[in-house]
Design an enzyme around this catalytic site. Structure first.
Site, mmCIF file in Angstrom:
data_model
loop_
_atom_site.group_PDB
_atom_site.id
_atom_site.type_symbol
_atom_site.label_atom_id
_atom_site.label_comp_id
_atom_site.label_asym_id
_atom_site.label_seq_id
_atom_site.Cartn_x
_atom_site.Cartn_y
_atom_site.Cartn_z
ATOM 1 N N ASP A 106 0.767 -1.165 0.046
ATOM 2 C CA ASP A 106 0.102 0.006 0.083
ATOM 3 C C ASP A 106 0.889 1.083 0.065
ATOM 4 O O ASP A 106 1.545 1.514 -1.020
ATOM 5 C CB ASP A 106 -0.774 -0.163 1.306
ATOM 6 C CG ASP A 106 -1.865 0.995 1.595
ATOM 7 O OD1 ASP A 106 -2.012 1.810 0.563
ATOM 8 O OD2 ASP A 106 -2.634 0.773 2.448
ATOM 9 N N PHE A 156 -9.673 -0.560 -0.257
ATOM 10 C CA PHE A 156 -9.706 -1.464 0.655
ATOM 11 C C PHE A 156 -10.139 -2.791 0.212
ATOM 12 O O PHE A 156 -11.372 -2.864 -0.294
ATOM 13 C CB PHE A 156 -10.325 -0.961 1.999
ATOM 14 C CG PHE A 156 -9.874 -1.836 3.298
ATOM 15 C CD1 PHE A 156 -8.646 -2.013 3.670
ATOM 16 C CD2 PHE A 156 -10.880 -2.783 3.644
ATOM 17 C CE1 PHE A 156 -8.572 -2.760 4.588
ATOM 18 C CE2 PHE A 156 -10.670 -3.729 4.412
ATOM 19 C CZ PHE A 156 -9.582 -3.635 5.156
ATOM 20 N N ASP A 163 -7.695 -9.429 5.848
ATOM 21 C CA ASP A 163 -8.932 -9.035 6.756
ATOM 22 C C ASP A 163 -9.428 -7.966 6.780
ATOM 23 O O ASP A 163 -8.804 -6.745 6.300
ATOM 24 C CB ASP A 163 -8.493 -9.609 8.052
ATOM 25 C CG ASP A 163 -7.519 -8.406 8.815
ATOM 26 O OD1 ASP A 163 -6.581 -8.026 8.293
ATOM 27 O OD2 ASP A 163 -7.967 -7.886 9.863
ATOM 28 N N ARG A 169 -10.444 -13.472 6.045
ATOM 29 C CA ARG A 169 -9.318 -14.274 5.708
ATOM 30 C C ARG A 169 -9.596 -15.192 4.913
ATOM 31 O O ARG A 169 -8.989 -15.743 3.829
ATOM 32 C CB ARG A 169 -8.444 -14.333 6.648
ATOM 33 C CG ARG A 169 -7.687 -13.101 7.326
ATOM 34 C CD ARG A 169 -6.834 -13.485 8.312
ATOM 35 N NE ARG A 169 -6.668 -12.270 9.302
ATOM 36 C CZ ARG A 169 -5.664 -11.411 9.170
ATOM 37 N NH1 ARG A 169 -5.084 -11.298 7.880
ATOM 38 N NH2 ARG A 169 -5.377 -10.500 9.915
HETATM 39 P P1 5GP Z 1 1.886 -0.631 3.641
HETATM 40 O O1 5GP Z 1 2.751 -0.491 4.895
HETATM 41 O O2 5GP Z 1 2.358 -0.954 2.475
HETATM 42 O O3 5GP Z 1 0.974 0.818 3.733
HETATM 43 O O4 5GP Z 1 0.824 -1.647 4.175
HETATM 44 C C1 5GP Z 1 1.002 -2.988 3.988
HETATM 45 C C2 5GP Z 1 0.422 -3.683 4.999
HETATM 46 O O5 5GP Z 1 -1.114 -3.034 5.199
HETATM 47 C C3 5GP Z 1 -0.216 -5.085 4.304
HETATM 48 O O6 5GP Z 1 0.638 -6.044 4.674
HETATM 49 C C4 5GP Z 1 -1.382 -5.149 4.987
HETATM 50 O O7 5GP Z 1 -1.187 -6.041 5.972
HETATM 51 C C5 5GP Z 1 -2.121 -4.029 5.181
HETATM 52 N N1 5GP Z 1 -2.957 -3.482 4.019
HETATM 53 C C6 5GP Z 1 -2.587 -2.528 3.168
HETATM 54 N N2 5GP Z 1 -3.731 -2.504 2.345
HETATM 55 C C7 5GP Z 1 -4.628 -3.472 2.616
HETATM 56 C C8 5GP Z 1 -5.977 -3.692 2.176
HETATM 57 O O8 5GP Z 1 -6.598 -2.888 1.269
HETATM 58 N N3 5GP Z 1 -6.662 -4.433 2.794
HETATM 59 C C9 5GP Z 1 -6.245 -5.089 3.979
HETATM 60 N N4 5GP Z 1 -7.007 -6.138 4.304
HETATM 61 N N5 5GP Z 1 -5.080 -5.101 4.363
HETATM 62 C C10 5GP Z 1 -4.141 -3.841 3.713
#
Ligand code: 5GP
Length: 178
Positions: A106, A156, A163, A169
């Site tokens: 993300d 999202f 989850d 999940r």
């Molecule tokens: P980042 O550090 O890149 O912002 O976020 C990565 C982590 O955030 C992922 O490993 C995941 O656990 C969570 N995450 C990011 N986007 C989503 C999403 O759209 N849905 C869910 N369930 N988790 C997300």
């Protein structure tokens, strides 16, 4: 068909069939790229547990599997700047080819944090394989991100390991928030 998890509604985004096909293709790429090595696959729990299991079955040569557990969403629908480091990687990765397996990238904060941490342990190489990527949310490029299943909008998603409030999940397909 729409589904409801806790207070939110979700609609289908990526089918199980597409996930299976894409996972096979990434597995073939990894088989070609690591044919002269015994890579260590580092699964990032919890969200990637189904992807790790399915991807690893596509690997034909010898390999090792280890896990770490990080969290950046903890329950909500937006990424937190502070990463929670729940379980450290125990395996010695010095002089090894490491492939991090992630569910979704993300902002990229989680990966930057993990890559910096693993680099200090002197592996020969680090590559990242993520099932999903939200290019519009990425705050800075991640050079190591070499394998991506699907690029999605900045939305999202749940299902196939991912989850919302620890639920969803077990879904076979990936859904996006309506
Ligand atoms: P980042 O550090 O890149 O912002 O976020 C990565 C982590 O955030 C992922 O490993 C995941 O656990 C969570 N995450 C990011 N986007 C989503 C999403 O759209 N849905 C869910 N369930 N988790 C997300």
């Amino acid at each position: 068909m729409k589904i409801k998890i806790a207070d939110l509604e979700f609609e289908p985004l990526i089918s199980e069939k597409l996930i299976v096909e894409r996972t096979k293709a990434i597995g073939q790429q990894l088989n070609a790229d690591y044919q002269n090595s015994i890579p260590v696959f580092v699964g990032v729990l919890n969200g990637s547990f189904l992807f790790i299991a399915d991807l690893i079955k596509q690997i034909e040569g010898p390999c090792e599997i280890a896990f770490t557990k990080l969290a950046s969403y903890y329950g909500g629908t937006t990424s937190k700047l502070k990463i929670r480091d729940d379980i450290d990687l125990i395996m010695d990765i010095k002089d090894r080819d490491v492939v991090i397996i992630e569910d979704i990238v993300d902002t990229g904060n989680t990966l930057h944090y993990l890559i910096d941490k693993l680099k200090q342990r002197n592996p020969s190489s680090i590559a990242v394989c993520s099932l999903l990527l939200k290019p519009a949310a990425l705050l800075s490029p991640i050079e190591e991100l070499k394998y991506v299943g699907f690029e999605i909008e900045n939305e999202f998603v749940v299902g196939y390991g991912l989850d919302y409030q620890e639920m969803g999940r077990n879904l076979r397909d990936i859904y996006k928030k309506v």
